[in-house]
Design a protein around this motif. Sequence first.
Motif, PDB file in Angstrom:
ATOM      1  N   VAL A  83      22.859  41.121  14.440  1.00  0.00           N
ATOM      2  CA  VAL A  83      22.337  40.283  13.349  1.00  0.00           C
ATOM      3  C   VAL A  83      20.947  40.642  12.828  1.00  0.00           C
ATOM      4  O   VAL A  83      20.497  40.063  11.836  1.00  0.00           O
ATOM      5  CB  VAL A  83      22.369  38.772  13.715  1.00  0.00           C
ATOM      6  CG1 VAL A  83      23.762  38.349  14.133  1.00  0.00           C
ATOM      7  CG2 VAL A  83      21.359  38.445  14.796  1.00  0.00           C
TER       8      VAL A  83
ATOM      9  N   SER B 240      14.863  31.786  20.680  1.00  0.00           N
ATOM     10  CA  SER B 240      13.483  31.737  21.146  1.00  0.00           C
ATOM     11  C   SER B 240      13.392  31.066  22.509  1.00  0.00           C
ATOM     12  O   SER B 240      12.730  31.575  23.417  1.00  0.00           O
ATOM     13  CB  SER B 240      12.633  30.975  20.123  1.00  0.00           C
ATOM     14  OG  SER B 240      11.304  31.351  20.238  1.00  0.00           O
TER      15      SER B 240
ATOM     16  N   GLU C  85      18.527  20.677  25.347  1.00  0.00           N
ATOM     17  CA  GLU C  85      19.176  20.971  24.065  1.00  0.00           C
ATOM     18  C   GLU C  85      19.805  19.695  23.495  1.00  0.00           C
ATOM     19  O   GLU C  85      20.504  18.981  24.194  1.00  0.00           O
ATOM     20  CB  GLU C  85      20.246  22.058  24.265  1.00  0.00           C
ATOM     21  CG  GLU C  85      21.190  22.273  23.090  1.00  0.00           C
ATOM     22  CD  GLU C  85      20.480  22.615  21.785  1.00  0.00           C
ATOM     23  OE1 GLU C  85      19.628  23.506  21.786  1.00  0.00           O
ATOM     24  OE2 GLU C  85      20.776  21.951  20.757  1.00  0.00           O
TER      25      GLU C  85
ATOM     26  N   VAL D  84      21.021  28.279  16.295  1.00  0.00           N
ATOM     27  CA  VAL D  84      21.683  28.818  15.110  1.00  0.00           C
ATOM     28  C   VAL D  84      22.783  29.817  15.491  1.00  0.00           C
ATOM     29  O   VAL D  84      23.791  29.942  14.809  1.00  0.00           O
ATOM     30  CB  VAL D  84      20.645  29.481  14.177  1.00  0.00           C
ATOM     31  CG1 VAL D  84      21.319  30.280  13.090  1.00  0.00           C
ATOM     32  CG2 VAL D  84      19.742  28.423  13.575  1.00  0.00           C
TER      33      VAL D  84
ATOM     34  N   ARG E 161      30.891  37.270  12.631  1.00  0.00           N
ATOM     35  CA  ARG E 161      29.702  38.112  12.639  1.00  0.00           C
ATOM     36  C   ARG E 161      29.098  38.165  14.037  1.00  0.00           C
ATOM     37  O   ARG E 161      28.492  39.174  14.415  1.00  0.00           O
ATOM     38  CB  ARG E 161      28.682  37.521  11.659  1.00  0.00           C
ATOM     39  CG  ARG E 161      27.701  38.512  11.141  1.00  0.00           C
ATOM     40  CD  ARG E 161      27.351  38.215   9.719  1.00  0.00           C
ATOM     41  NE  ARG E 161      26.434  37.109   9.542  1.00  0.00           N
ATOM     42  CZ  ARG E 161      25.116  37.189   9.781  1.00  0.00           C
ATOM     43  NH1 ARG E 161      24.601  38.302  10.230  1.00  0.00           N
ATOM     44  NH2 ARG E 161      24.348  36.160   9.570  1.00  0.00           N
TER      45      ARG E 161
ATOM     46  N   ILE F 298      14.895  15.690  22.482  1.00  0.00           N
ATOM     47  CA  ILE F 298      13.511  15.393  22.820  1.00  0.00           C
ATOM     48  C   ILE F 298      12.860  14.689  21.627  1.00  0.00           C
ATOM     49  O   ILE F 298      12.948  15.158  20.488  1.00  0.00           O
ATOM     50  CB  ILE F 298      12.734  16.672  23.206  1.00  0.00           C
ATOM     51  CG1 ILE F 298      13.417  17.354  24.393  1.00  0.00           C
ATOM     52  CG2 ILE F 298      11.281  16.331  23.525  1.00  0.00           C
ATOM     53  CD1 ILE F 298      13.452  16.561  25.680  1.00  0.00           C
TER      54      ILE F 298
ATOM     55  N   ASP G  28      11.431  29.610  14.810  1.00  0.00           N
ATOM     56  CA  ASP G  28      11.499  28.979  13.498  1.00  0.00           C
ATOM     57  C   ASP G  28      10.688  27.686  13.422  1.00  0.00           C
ATOM     58  O   ASP G  28      10.264  27.280  12.340  1.00  0.00           O
ATOM     59  CB  ASP G  28      12.961  28.672  13.132  1.00  0.00           C
ATOM     60  CG  ASP G  28      13.694  29.908  12.644  1.00  0.00           C
ATOM     61  OD1 ASP G  28      13.107  31.008  12.712  1.00  0.00           O
ATOM     62  OD2 ASP G  28      14.855  29.772  12.203  1.00  0.00           O
TER      63      ASP G  28
ATOM     64  N   VAL H 285      16.205  36.162  14.142  1.00  0.00           N
ATOM     65  CA  VAL H 285      16.496  36.045  15.559  1.00  0.00           C
ATOM     66  C   VAL H 285      15.465  36.825  16.368  1.00  0.00           C
ATOM     67  O   VAL H 285      14.910  36.323  17.342  1.00  0.00           O
ATOM     68  CB  VAL H 285      17.913  36.573  15.855  1.00  0.00           C
ATOM     69  CG1 VAL H 285      18.161  36.653  17.347  1.00  0.00           C
ATOM     70  CG2 VAL H 285      18.954  35.691  15.181  1.00  0.00           C
TER      71      VAL H 285
HETATM   72  C1  LIG Z   1      23.643  30.720   8.824  1.00  0.00           C
HETATM   73  C2  LIG Z   1      22.477  31.499   9.342  1.00  0.00           C
HETATM   74  C3  LIG Z   1      22.559  32.868   9.400  1.00  0.00           C
HETATM   75  C4  LIG Z   1      21.497  33.621   9.889  1.00  0.00           C
HETATM   76  N1  LIG Z   1      21.636  34.979   9.960  1.00  0.00           N
HETATM   77  C5  LIG Z   1      20.637  35.711  10.515  1.00  0.00           C
HETATM   78  C6  LIG Z   1      20.784  37.130  10.677  1.00  0.00           C
HETATM   79  O1  LIG Z   1      21.785  37.719  10.289  1.00  0.00           O
HETATM   80  N2  LIG Z   1      19.773  37.820  11.267  1.00  0.00           N
HETATM   81  C7  LIG Z   1      18.645  37.189  11.722  1.00  0.00           C
HETATM   82  O2  LIG Z   1      17.773  37.859  12.297  1.00  0.00           O
HETATM   83  N3  LIG Z   1      18.471  35.851  11.554  1.00  0.00           N
HETATM   84  C8  LIG Z   1      19.447  35.095  10.964  1.00  0.00           C
HETATM   85  N4  LIG Z   1      19.271  33.742  10.814  1.00  0.00           N
HETATM   86  C9  LIG Z   1      18.000  33.129  11.252  1.00  0.00           C
HETATM   87  C10 LIG Z   1      17.962  32.963  12.768  1.00  0.00           C
HETATM   88  O3  LIG Z   1      19.183  32.486  13.242  1.00  0.00           O
HETATM   89  C11 LIG Z   1      16.840  32.038  13.177  1.00  0.00           C
HETATM   90  O4  LIG Z   1      15.624  32.556  12.691  1.00  0.00           O
HETATM   91  C12 LIG Z   1      16.745  31.889  14.713  1.00  0.00           C
HETATM   92  O5  LIG Z   1      17.939  31.370  15.243  1.00  0.00           O
HETATM   93  C13 LIG Z   1      15.585  30.982  15.117  1.00  0.00           C
HETATM   94  O6  LIG Z   1      15.604  30.774  16.492  1.00  0.00           O
HETATM   95  P1  LIG Z   1      14.922  29.537  17.193  1.00  0.00           P
HETATM   96  O7  LIG Z   1      15.190  29.702  18.644  1.00  0.00           O
HETATM   97  O8  LIG Z   1      13.517  29.438  16.739  1.00  0.00           O
HETATM   98  O9  LIG Z   1      15.632  28.240  16.616  1.00  0.00           O
HETATM   99  P2  LIG Z   1      17.222  27.741  16.514  1.00  0.00           P
HETATM  100  O10 LIG Z   1      18.099  28.910  16.653  1.00  0.00           O
HETATM  101  O11 LIG Z   1      17.216  26.971  15.302  1.00  0.00           O
HETATM  102  O12 LIG Z   1      17.353  26.841  17.791  1.00  0.00           O
HETATM  103  C14 LIG Z   1      16.712  25.608  17.934  1.00  0.00           C
HETATM  104  C15 LIG Z   1      17.480  24.758  18.914  1.00  0.00           C
HETATM  105  O13 LIG Z   1      16.700  23.617  19.225  1.00  0.00           O
HETATM  106  C16 LIG Z   1      17.512  22.476  19.252  1.00  0.00           C
HETATM  107  N5  LIG Z   1      16.663  21.321  18.969  1.00  0.00           N
HETATM  108  C17 LIG Z   1      16.071  21.004  17.807  1.00  0.00           C
HETATM  109  N6  LIG Z   1      15.357  19.883  17.926  1.00  0.00           N
HETATM  110  C18 LIG Z   1      15.510  19.477  19.213  1.00  0.00           C
HETATM  111  C19 LIG Z   1      15.008  18.369  19.951  1.00  0.00           C
HETATM  112  N7  LIG Z   1      14.215  17.471  19.388  1.00  0.00           N
HETATM  113  N8  LIG Z   1      15.374  18.250  21.250  1.00  0.00           N
HETATM  114  C20 LIG Z   1      16.186  19.167  21.828  1.00  0.00           C
HETATM  115  N9  LIG Z   1      16.668  20.235  21.175  1.00  0.00           N
HETATM  116  C21 LIG Z   1      16.339  20.384  19.884  1.00  0.00           C
HETATM  117  C22 LIG Z   1      18.526  22.730  18.184  1.00  0.00           C
HETATM  118  O14 LIG Z   1      19.680  21.942  18.368  1.00  0.00           O
HETATM  119  C23 LIG Z   1      18.785  24.221  18.363  1.00  0.00           C
HETATM  120  O15 LIG Z   1      19.808  24.444  19.298  1.00  0.00           O
HETATM  121  C24 LIG Z   1      20.317  32.972  10.302  1.00  0.00           C
HETATM  122  C25 LIG Z   1      20.219  31.577  10.224  1.00  0.00           C
HETATM  123  C26 LIG Z   1      21.279  30.830   9.752  1.00  0.00           C
HETATM  124  C27 LIG Z   1      21.161  29.341   9.674  1.00  0.00           C
END
Ligand SMILES: Cc1cc2nc3c(=O)[nH]c(=O)nc-3n(C[C@H](O)[C@H](O)[C@H](O)COP(=O)(O)OP(=O)(O)OC[C@H]3O[C@@H](n4cnc5c(N)ncnc54)[C@H](O)[C@@H]3O)c2cc1C
Lengths: 461, 309
Positions: free
Chosen positions: A91, A153, A172, A180, A189, A215, A433, A441
């Motif tokens: 990805v 992350s 979670e 995501v 994908r 949380i 994010d 990612v």
């Molecule tokens: C449809 C889609 C396609 C994408 N395609 C790509 C790609 O091809 N390549 C790429 O590099 N990036 C892609 N991205 C972006 C990428 O997925 C994100 O930048 C990445 O997942 C961010 O990671 P993260 O760990 O910060 O957050 P997330 O993956 O958003 O994870 C956050 C987690 O925290 C949990 N959470 C939130 N609030 C709370 C709370 N209060 N208490 C407990 N848990 C909580 C959520 O449920 C979630 O599971 C895509 C995003 C989307 C939406």
Amino acid sequence: MAFIAKMNSMPTLDASVRSKNFKEVALGYSANVAIEEAKRCLNCKNKPCVTGCPANIDIPGFISHVKNNDFDKAFEVISQSSCLPAVCGRVCPQESQCESKCTMGVKFEPVGIGRLERFVADYHNSKDSDNEQKAKQVQPNGIKIAIIGSGPSGLSCAGDLVREGFEVSIYEALHLPGGVLSYGIPEFRLPKRIIRKEVDALISQGVKLKTNVVIGKTLDIDDLFEMGYKAIYVSTGAGLPKFMNIPGESLKGVYSANEFLTRVNLMKAYKEGSFTPISTGEKTVVVGGGNVAIDAARCAIRLGSKVTVVYRRTEKELPARLEEIEHAKEEGIEFMFLTNPIEIKSDENGFVDSIVCRQMKLSEPDESGRARPVEVAGSEFEIKTHSVIMALGTSPNPLIRKTTKGIKFNMHGGIVVDDNGKTSREGIYAGGDAVTGSATVISALGAGKRVAKAIMESLTK
Amino acid sequence: MKILIEYFDCQKVSGLRGRRMYRIVAKEELNSSVTKIVVEAPLVARKAEPGQFIILRVDDDGERIPLTIADYDREKGTVTIIFQIVGATTNILNQKQVGESIKDFVGPLGKEAETNGYKNVCIVGGGVGCAIALPIAKKFHELGAKVTSIVGFRSKDIVILEEDFKKCSDKLFVLTDDGTYGTKGNVTAPLKDCLDQGEKFDLVITIGPLIMMKFVVLTCKPYGVPVTVSMNPIMIDGTGMCGGCRLTLLQDGERVTKFACVDGPDFNGYEIDFDEAMSRGRMYQEQDRHANTGSCNLFSADKDNKSER
Ligand SMILES: Cc1cc2nc3c(=O)[nH]c(=O)nc-3n(C[C@H](O)[C@H](O)[C@H](O)COP(=O)(O)OP(=O)(O)OC[C@H]3O[C@@H](n4cnc5c(N)ncnc54)[C@H](O)[C@@H]3O)c2cc1C
Ligand SMILES: Cc1cc2nc3c(=O)[nH]c(=O)nc-3n(C[C@H](O)[C@H](O)[C@H](O)COP(=O)(O)OP(=O)(O)OC[C@H]3O[C@@H](n4cnc5c(N)ncnc54)[C@H](O)[C@@H]3O)c2cc1C
Ligand code: FES
């Protein structure tokens, strides 16, 4: 020495077949092709590709092992910097990261770094590696760390910390881990078994996963400190969908991309016999041009709809990953560029009937350096459609902001952190994010690793 | 805190499989289509407040459905939910017996009902909405407010929770649409009577079918009484992530989008665009009707009131 100008192509499922199912589209290199591709690498001294990688993977290092047919060693090199290679190989927007810096790419096509990464990870995952993981277990140090959110992350931070002996728990909100990767990016994908494998590996190393805990609701950050956690990593992502605030956005048949993708992926609406309803009708219009828009479009076509993506800039500015755009086109998705919706109209029952758009033209670049689209007066036209999916990006989820004192946020709702991921409150770190707004990612993963390092330094001195 | 940690440590967590489940410790049929169950969920019980809800998934591959917390016991670590059997998921849930478990149970979600500072309140509930209203009525009663409860049902055989309401209400009106029990008629009639007789409610809270809530708002309007309505749109995650639960408020002439799961479920009744909410509530109806058609639930009153496409 003769250069091989072109990257070895990625074998894919035939477009006419795959546009009707949710099977993975890109099939991956075979060992022979991988070795061939690896041989294209010039092994540059200054390693420009590494500077393009947010996780600083030693790219020429792992590729040279692939060249020598030593895929295990190659995997070892990658795993020093990334805990999710099978995911990132699939990805990452390599064309704007590592591969954009590749010396080969100056004259020819760059080395297929992402494809090689994926090959190495898949090779590793195809072997039973559980025993190996267990053998590496370290002496626990008894220090408890809480991670909020199980996206890339949170997972990467957890992985690095547990390998250093920390007692790590991930909280979670949803019933499944992965963020995501689970609820957003579709099966075709990024097959869900890959995430499961990565998460299972973390759990076998000792990470505790606590699903169904929101949380800010079920527990708050103060509870976590009281429970004995010495540091907390907030990696809650950017899940709050944006809307355009145009008339008709609340009609039946208008979805946010998150709702649509969640229904399809997390709730498996695509599976036969699933209880989760999803309806697109014969025609779907997707608004936006990022990965999210393309994913939504490709899901909709797989559910049997005709799909048009409307985007207000031109093809050149499309932020989605190049390969996905190509795949989308092969699958029959239509793109309308320089097009911006201004209203969604309904039929007599409150369902979507059409979307009214205006033609745009590009003018002077704005602050971000991208050409700014401006409306062409009097250019309205209507597209008949049954559903509209809004994929306009997301901003950080406000729950933590509303329930935690002492953390600073920026005007976009992102958490303010220093270079080590430290927030304005002692013991609380943030990344991914939740800090940057929707990004990638690999950058989320990189942030998790930086924070893991910062936590180790501050707690084990 | 000790208890909490122990709770977590005994949690058998192994990847996506074999997680701790939420055990059903009691079950009671309130009428032929409404069931009450008590579920072991200490974390939810610890923080639950009236007005909040949970989201559950009965089994793997099941749908996530929201249900209001009808009661909780912090000591025992249990949460009570009362649900109307209207479709696939509520049917499967109803098949679970005491001792069996629910796969996922997350909460408490949404904002708690505002109960502080009110002296004289009126609770207007319709159908299974009464189950949602009960904990709020109880809380007001505990806080020493005068509570008038007006509860309406379609027919005698589906009257629920009458005894519970009696206990926490200073005045109770029970009505049925067909007059088979209590007074015949609509909940708005006794409400209007009270207001006409000079009853000075400082808040009216209404929970039930959208069409009923809409008329409660219209009834109160001439008297200038504040009305809180409890909105129950379709939800998925319940954390503000999907936007499926969005609804429109009219604030100072502006249309403002809110997410019921995090900004609600309670809203100022005068600001709700009821027509839009009713329309959205029917979005999945054709697909959802794969099971039981239910007799009186939060949604069916809307269905009956307007003929569909
Ligand atoms: C449809 C889609 C396609 C994408 N395609 C790509 C790609 O091809 N390549 C790429 O590099 N990036 C892609 N991205 C972006 C990428 O997925 C994100 O930048 C990445 O997942 C961010 O990671 P993260 O760990 O910060 O957050 P997330 O993956 O958003 O994870 C956050 C987690 O925290 C949990 N959470 C939130 N609030 C709370 C709370 N209060 N208490 C407990 N848990 C909580 C959520 O449920 C979630 O599971 C895509 C995003 C989307 C939406
Ligand atoms: C905040 C909130 C609190 C609620 N509290 C209660 C309660 O205490 N007791 C109770 O009996 N019901 C309550 N509901 C309604 C309950 O969630 C639905 O009846 C249930 O989801 C129906 O699921 P089903 O699969 O059995 O029926 P389905 O066959 O899926 O649908 C039957 C009807 O329920 C509606 N519905 C379907 N899915 C949802 C969903 N995810 N959210 C809302 N409505 C949906 C459909 O529009 C349809 O008209 C509440 C809803 C919300 C949003
Ligand atoms: S249920 Fe998804 S945002 Fe409210």
